[in-house]
Scaffold this motif. Structure first.
Motif, short mmCIF file in Angstrom:
data_model
loop_
_atom_site.label_atom_id
_atom_site.label_comp_id
_atom_site.label_asym_id
_atom_site.label_seq_id
_atom_site.Cartn_x
_atom_site.Cartn_y
_atom_site.Cartn_z
N ARG A 191 0.90 -1.12 0.02
CA ARG A 191 0.06 -0.08 -0.08
C ARG A 191 0.97 1.33 0.13
N LYS A 203 -3.00 6.55 0.33
CA LYS A 203 -3.73 7.39 -0.59
C LYS A 203 -3.65 6.67 -2.09
N PHE A 204 -4.72 6.89 -2.96
CA PHE A 204 -4.55 6.63 -4.42
C PHE A 204 -3.80 7.59 -4.95
N CYS A 215 -2.56 9.42 -8.49
CA CYS A 215 -2.93 9.84 -9.96
C CYS A 215 -2.33 10.83 -10.37
N HIS A 263 -2.07 4.46 -9.16
CA HIS A 263 -2.15 3.02 -8.18
C HIS A 263 -2.32 3.45 -6.91
N HIS A 264 -2.66 2.55 -6.16
CA HIS A 264 -2.97 2.67 -4.70
C HIS A 264 -1.74 1.59 -3.87
N ASN A 308 5.09 6.91 -3.64
CA ASN A 308 4.41 6.06 -2.81
C ASN A 308 5.30 5.36 -1.93
#
Length: 229
Positions: free
Chosen positions: A104, A109-110, A112, A142-143, A181
């Motif tokens: 994750r 959070k996602f 984009c 992506h998440h 991420n």
């Protein structure tokens, strides 16, 4: 260059990859449904982005058990190039075709947006159209893109040249905000040991046409065309 695009329930970038491969190579890709246990001989296999099986259990975990993945693993071991994009990268780690895992995102959070990547080396069939150290702009969406491996594994990846792309800022620096991420060592994409399998979280097919706002992603597909034709 004849390519196969694997389609899972929940794939949502299979058509994008299909269009890009057709435009770059001039050859219509074969679209292969995940239940197939075999398909025609091709020069390249692509696992596209999306949310295979709704990302239940873990992203890519159920897709890794699909019938078609046994055939893909067999062909990969025989040297057929395999490209996994976003969810495809997750599937490749779940099958063990690539090292590490995708967790994750660090902020939960996602994400984009466009990011910048540094091409670690042009010495691969996926990156020959780029320059070593070149900075390119590619979208992510992506998440679960937080790449993780143990320190010893990461050191091996570094030593063997298996890191394909890293998240950087626009001038090529690995500063904190460039990493969308939390991936270890800003890793955005990795190879297997023979550099015939590549997984990356960013979507090169989404920026491979001037009408999409840029062509930085096109270089990956042109590299494959030059290497496999």
């Amino acid at each position: 260059m004849k390519a196969a695009v694997i389609v899972f329930p929940g794939s949502n970038c299979d058509r994008d990859v299909q269009v890009t491969l057709r435009q770059v190579s001039g050859v219509e890709p074969v679209m292969v449904w995940h239940k197939e246990s075999s398909f025609e001989n091709v020069d390249l296999i692509v696992l596209p982005g999306g949310f295979s099986y709704g990302d239940y259990l873990r992203s890519g975990a159920m897709a890794a058990k699909s019938n078609v993945m046994r055939e893909i693993a067999s062909r990969a071991s025989a040297g057929v190039p395999v490209l996994g994009i976003c969810n495809g990268f997750q599937v490749l780690t779940e099958t063990g075709l690539l090292p590490g895992v995708l967790m994750r995102n660090a902020d939960l959070k996602f994400v984009c947006r466009d990011v910048h990547l540094k091409v670690e080396s042009s010495q691969s069939l996926f990156t020959s159209a780029y320059e070593t150290g070149q900075v390119v702009r590619i979208p992510v969406a992506h998440h679960d893109g937080n790449y993780f491996a143990g320190d010893e594994e990461l050191d091996r990846l570094e030593d063997r040249g298996q890191i394909a792309f890293r998240y950087v800022d626009a001038v090529g620096e690995m500063e904190g905000s460039a990493n969308p991420n939390g991936s270890a060592r800003n890793i955005a994409g990795v190879y297997n040991e023979t550099k015939t399998v590549l997984g990356l979280m960013p979507h090169p097919e989404r920026l491979a046409d001037p009408q999409l706002g840029g062509t930085d992603g096109e270089g990956l597909f042109k590299s494959l065309l030059e290497s496999l034709s």
